[in-house]
Scaffold this active site. Structure first.
Site, short mmCIF file in Angstrom:
data_model
loop_
_atom_site.label_atom_id
_atom_site.label_comp_id
_atom_site.label_asym_id
_atom_site.label_seq_id
_atom_site.Cartn_x
_atom_site.Cartn_y
_atom_site.Cartn_z
N HIS A 147 -6.38 -47.23 41.62
CA HIS A 147 -6.35 -47.66 40.22
C HIS A 147 -5.12 -47.06 39.53
O HIS A 147 -4.43 -46.23 40.11
CB HIS A 147 -7.65 -47.32 39.49
CG HIS A 147 -7.92 -45.86 39.30
ND1 HIS A 147 -8.15 -44.99 40.35
CD2 HIS A 147 -8.01 -45.09 38.17
CE1 HIS A 147 -8.37 -43.77 39.87
NE2 HIS A 147 -8.29 -43.80 38.55
N HIS A 165 -15.01 -47.37 36.32
CA HIS A 165 -14.12 -46.29 35.85
C HIS A 165 -12.93 -46.94 35.14
O HIS A 165 -12.59 -46.57 34.02
CB HIS A 165 -13.67 -45.45 37.05
CG HIS A 165 -12.67 -44.38 36.72
ND1 HIS A 165 -12.96 -43.30 35.92
CD2 HIS A 165 -11.37 -44.23 37.09
CE1 HIS A 165 -11.88 -42.53 35.81
NE2 HIS A 165 -10.90 -43.07 36.50
N HIS A 192 -3.04 -40.83 39.88
CA HIS A 192 -3.20 -41.55 41.16
C HIS A 192 -1.94 -42.31 41.56
O HIS A 192 -1.77 -42.64 42.73
CB HIS A 192 -4.40 -42.52 41.07
CG HIS A 192 -5.69 -41.78 40.84
ND1 HIS A 192 -6.62 -41.58 41.82
CD2 HIS A 192 -6.14 -41.13 39.73
CE1 HIS A 192 -7.61 -40.84 41.33
NE2 HIS A 192 -7.35 -40.57 40.06
N HIS A 216 -10.82 -36.20 43.66
CA HIS A 216 -10.85 -34.93 42.90
C HIS A 216 -11.82 -33.94 43.51
O HIS A 216 -12.85 -34.33 44.06
CB HIS A 216 -11.28 -35.18 41.44
CG HIS A 216 -10.27 -35.92 40.61
ND1 HIS A 216 -9.26 -35.29 39.93
CD2 HIS A 216 -10.12 -37.24 40.37
CE1 HIS A 216 -8.53 -36.19 39.27
NE2 HIS A 216 -9.04 -37.40 39.53
FE FE Z 1 -8.31 -39.33 38.66
ZN ZN Z 2 -8.97 -42.21 37.14
#
Ligand code: FE
Ligand code: ZN
Length: 259
Positions: free
Chosen positions: A54, A113, A59, A177
């Site tokens: 994403h 998300h 990222h 994470h």
């Molecule tokens: Fe993240």
């Molecule tokens: Zn994120």
């Protein structure tokens, strides 16, 4: 295919996939370029692909610098992320496949998300029973938790997480994470009588006290201990006073946001 877990920023993981036969590499969600360049140099490998889940900067932050170093690199991301991922060339949809190092990965569309989030599920290398698949799930599913809902609804996220639950238990979960300890600290407050969760919490506490990584986890263990996959469990439903799976999820997510 060899998978290396690289630390980045404060709590991100970048995953570097290496094909020792051809000495080429791919990288999942390069938060920053430096750890990737260092590992590629150690391996003496060429980077050929960036697989983004994403558009968030933690990222894709390394995309541009990596493209400068490796002109041939191909940048993959979700079709809905068009215009948001630096250098994106390949626009993936649910059911598309990508290949690397003789392994085939299936793309799953998992909005919630963000509205464009995808995951990459690499099927096991062979049909042998102890072979694991590998799921690169970005910020959708975490060890013991799930991503915040920035651009999606609880119903969408429940559908997305359900898709991931359909994968085999024997799937390694490579989330982006190191949030596991904090996630489980929350989990034990809502799933109080879950013995699997209690023992996982003890293991994670011990691991983190020695700075050990808790990623990857296994999908089978997530199903047993992650409250954000357990919206159908009576214990979780009664903890939030609901009989509805989506409402149960939504309330858990809301509580975790405040935790
Ligand atoms: Fe993240
Ligand atoms: Zn994120």
């Amino acid at each position: 295919m060899q998978i290396y877990r690289l630390e980045a920023l404060s709590d991100n993981y970048i995953f570097l996939l290496h094909d020792p036969q051809q000495n080429i590499a791919a990288v999942v969600d390069p938060a920053e370029a430096q750890p990737v360049l260092q590992k590629l140099q150690d391996l003496g490998a060429q980077l050929v692909a960036i697989f983004n889940t994403h558009h968030h900067n933690d990222h894709v932050g390394g995309n541009q610098k990596l493209m400068q170093h490796f002109k041939q690199v191909k940048v993959y991301g979700g079709a809905e992320d068009r215009g948001r991922i630096p250098g994106q060339q390949v626009f993936l949809k649910e059911g598309d496949r990508v290949e690397f190092a003789g392994r085939s990965a299936e793309v799953l569309f998992v909005p919630g998300h963000t509205r464009a989030h995808i995951t990459y599920y690499f099927h096991p290398e062979s049909k042998e029973e102890d072979e694991t698949g590998d799921l690169f799930c970005g910020d959708t599913l975490f060890a013991g938790g799930c991503g915040r809902l920035f651009e999606g609804s609880p119903a969408q996220m429940v559908e997305s997480l359900s898709k991931l639950c359909n994968l085999p238990d024997n799937t390694r979960v490579w989330c982006a994470h190191e949030y596991t300890l904090k996630n489980l600290q929350f989990a034990i407050t809502v799933d109080r009588n879950n013995a699997d969760l209690q023992s996982r919490f003890a293991e994670v506490k011990a691991a983190r006290s020695q700075q050990q990584a808790t990623v990857p986890s296994m999908l089978g263990l997530e199903k047993l201990t992650n409250p954000f996959l357990r919206w159908n469990q009576p214990a979780l439903q009664s903890a939030v006073n609901s009989h509805d799976p989506v409402q149960t999820f939504a309330r858990l997510r809301g509580m975790k946001d405040q935790f």
